[in-house]
Design an enzyme around this catalytic site. Structure first.
Site, mmCIF file in Angstrom:
data_model
loop_
_atom_site.group_PDB
_atom_site.id
_atom_site.type_symbol
_atom_site.label_atom_id
_atom_site.label_comp_id
_atom_site.label_asym_id
_atom_site.label_seq_id
_atom_site.Cartn_x
_atom_site.Cartn_y
_atom_site.Cartn_z
ATOM 1 N N TRP A 162 7.583 52.734 69.700
ATOM 2 C CA TRP A 162 6.835 53.629 68.852
ATOM 3 C C TRP A 162 5.465 53.066 68.559
ATOM 4 O O TRP A 162 5.291 51.855 68.528
ATOM 5 C CB TRP A 162 7.600 53.857 67.565
ATOM 6 C CG TRP A 162 8.933 54.526 67.740
ATOM 7 C CD1 TRP A 162 9.258 55.541 68.612
ATOM 8 C CD2 TRP A 162 10.120 54.274 67.006
ATOM 9 N NE1 TRP A 162 10.562 55.932 68.472
ATOM 10 C CE2 TRP A 162 11.119 55.172 67.481
ATOM 11 C CE3 TRP A 162 10.443 53.387 65.982
ATOM 12 C CZ2 TRP A 162 12.406 55.198 66.968
ATOM 13 C CZ3 TRP A 162 11.723 53.412 65.474
ATOM 14 C CH2 TRP A 162 12.692 54.315 65.955
ATOM 15 N N VAL A 222 5.177 50.454 65.727
ATOM 16 C CA VAL A 222 5.957 49.217 65.808
ATOM 17 C C VAL A 222 5.613 48.461 67.087
ATOM 18 O O VAL A 222 4.815 47.526 67.088
ATOM 19 C CB VAL A 222 7.477 49.501 65.742
ATOM 20 C CG1 VAL A 222 8.260 48.195 65.715
ATOM 21 C CG2 VAL A 222 7.815 50.336 64.516
ATOM 22 N N CYS A 223 6.205 48.878 68.181
ATOM 23 C CA CYS A 223 6.079 48.129 69.429
ATOM 24 C C CYS A 223 4.650 48.119 69.962
ATOM 25 O O CYS A 223 4.179 47.100 70.470
ATOM 26 C CB CYS A 223 7.035 48.705 70.464
ATOM 27 S SG CYS A 223 8.762 48.689 69.912
ATOM 28 N N ASN A 224 3.952 49.243 69.859
ATOM 29 C CA ASN A 224 2.578 49.284 70.354
ATOM 30 C C ASN A 224 1.645 48.439 69.500
ATOM 31 O O ASN A 224 0.819 47.676 70.013
ATOM 32 C CB ASN A 224 2.071 50.730 70.390
ATOM 33 C CG ASN A 224 2.760 51.584 71.418
ATOM 34 O OD1 ASN A 224 3.847 51.251 71.890
ATOM 35 N ND2 ASN A 224 2.147 52.700 71.766
#
Length: 234
Positions: free
Chosen positions: A114, A117-119
């Site tokens: 997402w 979060v991850c990005n």
């Protein structure tokens, strides 16, 4: 803004990373229509294949939670080794850092889930610890809410991330319509994935230039372009 970020993206200075394009992660996306998100990510992947952009695909908890990478994305890069992680932050994984380094390009185009979060964690860490320039593909990334996506994009922009869209990246790599070696493949991706723009191209081809009407929805030209796996995955 640094002079490096004033340089346009080219096939020679870019690499691409897809982060967690997996069904369970897509289930949580509400910032963009999920089918549009997949369309944009696959369009970006096909663009990278045309221009032979070194491409990384990384996944998280594939069999434990997130499910397998979109088959449409894997179809574009069938020989690319997936880099499985446990961390939400891809930068924490040595395999990912090694693959980025092996590709040897400082401009990293990012598409993932997402956004908040991850990005975001990958982008901030890669900039801080790796010195990379990050180009975040907003419409090929999804957040759990529109506000979560938007605030994550704003946070990253404040930190120096460059926001882009997938079609912008495609056309920036093409740059000049006189580049006939990639022209037909680029137009094929536009016609299949670019919505109204693609419809306009179809109209111009058939009604203005009197090309025969297409009877197939998928082009054959791109299938002949060999996929290029990251060096670290070979």
């Amino acid at each position: 803004m640094s002079k490096e970020k004033l340089e346009v993206l080219t096939p020679q200075n870019s690499q691409l990373i897809f982060i967690d394009h997996q069904p369970q992660m897509a289930f949580g996306v509400q910032s963009i229509d999920r089918q549009a998100l997949k369309n944009n990510a696959v369009g970006l992947a096909k663009a990278a294949k045309i221009f032979k952009i070194p491409t990384i695909i990384t996944t998280v908890e594939t069999e434990g939670f997130s499910g397998y990478t979109y088959p449409e994305l894997l179809d574009v890069f069938p020989d690319t080794k997936l880099l499985e992680r446990t961390s939400m932050n891809s930068w924490d994984d040595q395999k990912v850092r090694d693959a980025l380094k092996a590709n040897g390009r400082n401009k990293v185009v990012v598409s993932g889930n997402w956004t908040e979060v991850c990005n975001t964690t990958f982008a901030l860490s890669a900039m801080l610890e790796g010195g990379y320039e990050i180009y975040m593909v907003s419409d090929a990334s999804g957040g759990t809410t529109k506000e979560a996506h938007d605030m994550a994009m704003l946070r990253m922009i404040q930190a120096g991330v460059v926001p882009v869209t997938w079609q912008q990246v495609l056309l920036e790599w093409q740059r000049d319509w006189a580049r006939k070696d990639t022209y037909d493949d680029v137009m094929a991706v536009v016609r299949e994935h670019s919505g109204a723009y693609g419809m306009g191209v179809d109209y111009a081809y058939t009604m203005v230039h009197k090309a025969p009407q297409r009877t197939k929805t998928k082009h054959e030209a791109l299938a002949a372009v060999p996929a290029r796996a990251p060096k670290a995955a070979q």
